[in-house]
Write a protein that holds these residues in place. Structure first.
Motif, PDB file in Angstrom:
ATOM      1  N   ASN A 253       0.807  -1.223   0.000  1.00  0.00           N
ATOM      2  CA  ASN A 253       0.000   0.000   0.000  1.00  0.00           C
ATOM      3  C   ASN A 253       0.840   1.273   0.000  1.00  0.00           C
ATOM      4  O   ASN A 253       0.295   2.368  -0.145  1.00  0.00           O
ATOM      5  CB  ASN A 253      -0.929   0.018   1.223  1.00  0.00           C
ATOM      6  N   TYR A 254       2.171   1.121   0.171  1.00  0.00           N
ATOM      7  CA  TYR A 254       3.032   2.294   0.311  1.00  0.00           C
ATOM      8  C   TYR A 254       3.897   2.556  -0.910  1.00  0.00           C
ATOM      9  O   TYR A 254       4.493   3.624  -1.031  1.00  0.00           O
ATOM     10  CB  TYR A 254       3.977   2.139   1.506  1.00  0.00           C
ATOM     11  N   VAL A 255       4.033   1.558  -1.794  1.00  0.00           N
ATOM     12  CA  VAL A 255       5.013   1.655  -2.873  1.00  0.00           C
ATOM     13  C   VAL A 255       4.386   1.240  -4.200  1.00  0.00           C
ATOM     14  O   VAL A 255       3.277   0.707  -4.253  1.00  0.00           O
ATOM     15  CB  VAL A 255       6.258   0.771  -2.581  1.00  0.00           C
ATOM     16  N   ASP A 256       5.145   1.479  -5.265  1.00  0.00           N
ATOM     17  CA  ASP A 256       4.697   1.131  -6.608  1.00  0.00           C
ATOM     18  C   ASP A 256       5.464  -0.050  -7.194  1.00  0.00           C
ATOM     19  O   ASP A 256       5.037  -0.629  -8.196  1.00  0.00           O
ATOM     20  CB  ASP A 256       4.868   2.336  -7.538  1.00  0.00           C
ATOM     21  N   GLY A 257       6.591  -0.392  -6.574  1.00  0.00           N
ATOM     22  CA  GLY A 257       7.384  -1.485  -7.111  1.00  0.00           C
ATOM     23  C   GLY A 257       8.462  -1.936  -6.141  1.00  0.00           C
ATOM     24  O   GLY A 257       8.733  -1.288  -5.121  1.00  0.00           O
ATOM     25  N   LEU A 283       1.988  -4.454  -8.155  1.00  0.00           N
ATOM     26  CA  LEU A 283       3.270  -3.757  -8.120  1.00  0.00           C
ATOM     27  C   LEU A 283       4.120  -4.102  -9.333  1.00  0.00           C
ATOM     28  O   LEU A 283       4.013  -5.189  -9.898  1.00  0.00           O
ATOM     29  CB  LEU A 283       4.051  -4.124  -6.851  1.00  0.00           C
ATOM     30  N   GLN A 284       4.992  -3.184  -9.708  1.00  0.00           N
ATOM     31  CA  GLN A 284       5.981  -3.459 -10.740  1.00  0.00           C
ATOM     32  C   GLN A 284       7.213  -4.088 -10.103  1.00  0.00           C
ATOM     33  O   GLN A 284       7.418  -4.001  -8.884  1.00  0.00           O
ATOM     34  CB  GLN A 284       6.353  -2.171 -11.471  1.00  0.00           C
ATOM     35  N   VAL A 285       8.022  -4.727 -10.943  1.00  0.00           N
ATOM     36  CA  VAL A 285       9.228  -5.370 -10.419  1.00  0.00           C
ATOM     37  C   VAL A 285      10.436  -4.978 -11.259  1.00  0.00           C
ATOM     38  O   VAL A 285      10.336  -4.713 -12.455  1.00  0.00           O
ATOM     39  CB  VAL A 285       9.112  -6.914 -10.394  1.00  0.00           C
TER      40      VAL A 285
END
Length: 350
Positions: A253-257, A283-285
């Motif tokens: 919930n805090y990051v995009d990847g 999320l992206q990796v």
């Protein structure tokens, strides 16, 4: 299976400075598993994150501890071996080396490269970034020119979090952008900013068109990412805050990847789990590296078709890489058609 452990030292063409210090040389470990006349190769490289450190000596001692135990297993028993190593609480870099060696053995056994064994497509691989470490503006310009002369690259990752403060960060980044105006840019602060500096820098970076910022806050301050996320539109990736798939639900919930590194995760098996867990959370990796040679980076490149971003450049910065594997083409690190990892001895290796 038999396990051999060999020590080797690699030297960087350009020493790398990040918010935590400078590295010019590392001593890594080459792990060889053998059975039925087939060898599988893996690599363990040291790294440190905050108060978490896996030194070469710690890795070597753990390998010596588990080698007699592993003689009772086959390279085909990766699940059992992983469970045994977790039970023994060996460092993740040890698990990474053994896991990639067993994967390499399997690929050689069936005569297929791992990317093909997994049904992946090399044409999905995105260009890798190469790293510009913390430096003076003119020093960063010189480093950028060196990279541009040395290899075919499309993306720069710029290390920020300068101990001299965010004004020094700004000046350095602008200098590199002026030197390479046509390249794409990522930024990695390695946890070198306070929350207030991170808010200010992330908004400034977003205005510059930077694709994402990696690890803006130190490991251990993950809850502050909530507030940072509320104050910036710039995508946030975490590296030092995310070791394994168990960390992902807590961060989602805090990051995009997330940045997946084989030494942190414990190998290709866990890296694959992390990819699927991250994707399940939207999320992206990306795949990254420490001071890894072509051996570990070629292993990571086998999974590269699953990544949104790549930062597999450490082997490109070595003057004495003992291995050769994945090649660089149009800025992409591409695994070859050889079975397993597709890694061989470098012609310059002694």
């Amino acid at each position: 299976m038999e396990v051999q452990v060999k020590i080797f030292t690699v030297n960087k063409r350009f020493p790398l400075t990040i918010s935590r210090g400078t590295t010019a040389q590392t001593t890594n470990i080459w792990v060889i598993v053998s059975q039925d006349g087939i060898e599988g190769w893996g690599e363990a490289s040291p790294f440190g994150v905050g108060n978490h450190s896996q030194s070469t000596d710690k890795i070597k001692d753990a390998l010596q501890q588990v080698t007699p135990i592993l003689q009772g297993f086959s390279p085909l028993q990766r699940q059992q071996v992983e469970a045994e190593l977790i039970k023994l609480q060996v460092p993740s870099a040890v698990r990474a080396a053994l896991d990639m060696a067993m994967h390499d053995w399997l690929g050689k056994r069936v005569g297929l490269p791992l990317w093909q064994l997994w049904g992946l497509e090399r044409d999905r691989i995105v260009p890798t970034s190469v790293t510009i470490g913390i430096n003076t503006p003119e020093g960063a310009r010189t480093r950028a020119r060196d990279w541009l002369k040395f290899t075919d690259i499309r993306v720069f990752k710029v290390k920020l979090g300068n101990p001299d403060g965010i004004d020094a960060d700004r000046k350095m980044l602008l200098a590199v952008q002026e030197e390479a105006p046509n390249l794409q840019f990522f930024v990695d602060a390695n946890g070198g900013w306070s929350l207030s500096d991170a808010v200010e820098m992330c908004n400034w970076l977003a205005d510059l068109g930077i694709k994402y910022v990696e690890q803006p806050l130190p490991r251990g301050q993950e809850t502050s990412l909530v507030e940072l996320k509320q104050h910036t539109s710039l995508p946030i990736f975490v590296d030092e805050s995310c070791f394994s798939n168990a960390d992902i639900p807590l961060l989602a919930n805090y990051v995009d990847g997330i940045n997946i590194k084989l030494m942190k995760s414990g190998g290709l098996t866990e890296a694959m789990r992390m990819v699927h867990t991250a994707k399940a959370y939207g999320l992206q990796v990306m795949f990254g590296c420490y001071s890894d040679s072509s051996l570990a980076n070629t292993a990571a490149a086998q999974l590269a078709p699953l990544a949104d971003y790549l930062d597999l450049d450490s082997h490109l910065n070595l003057i004495d890489d003992p291995f050769v594997g994945a090649s660089i083409h149009q800025g992409k690190v591409l695994p070859n058609d050889l079975p397993g990892l597709g890694v061989q001895h470098s012609a310059s290796a002694t």
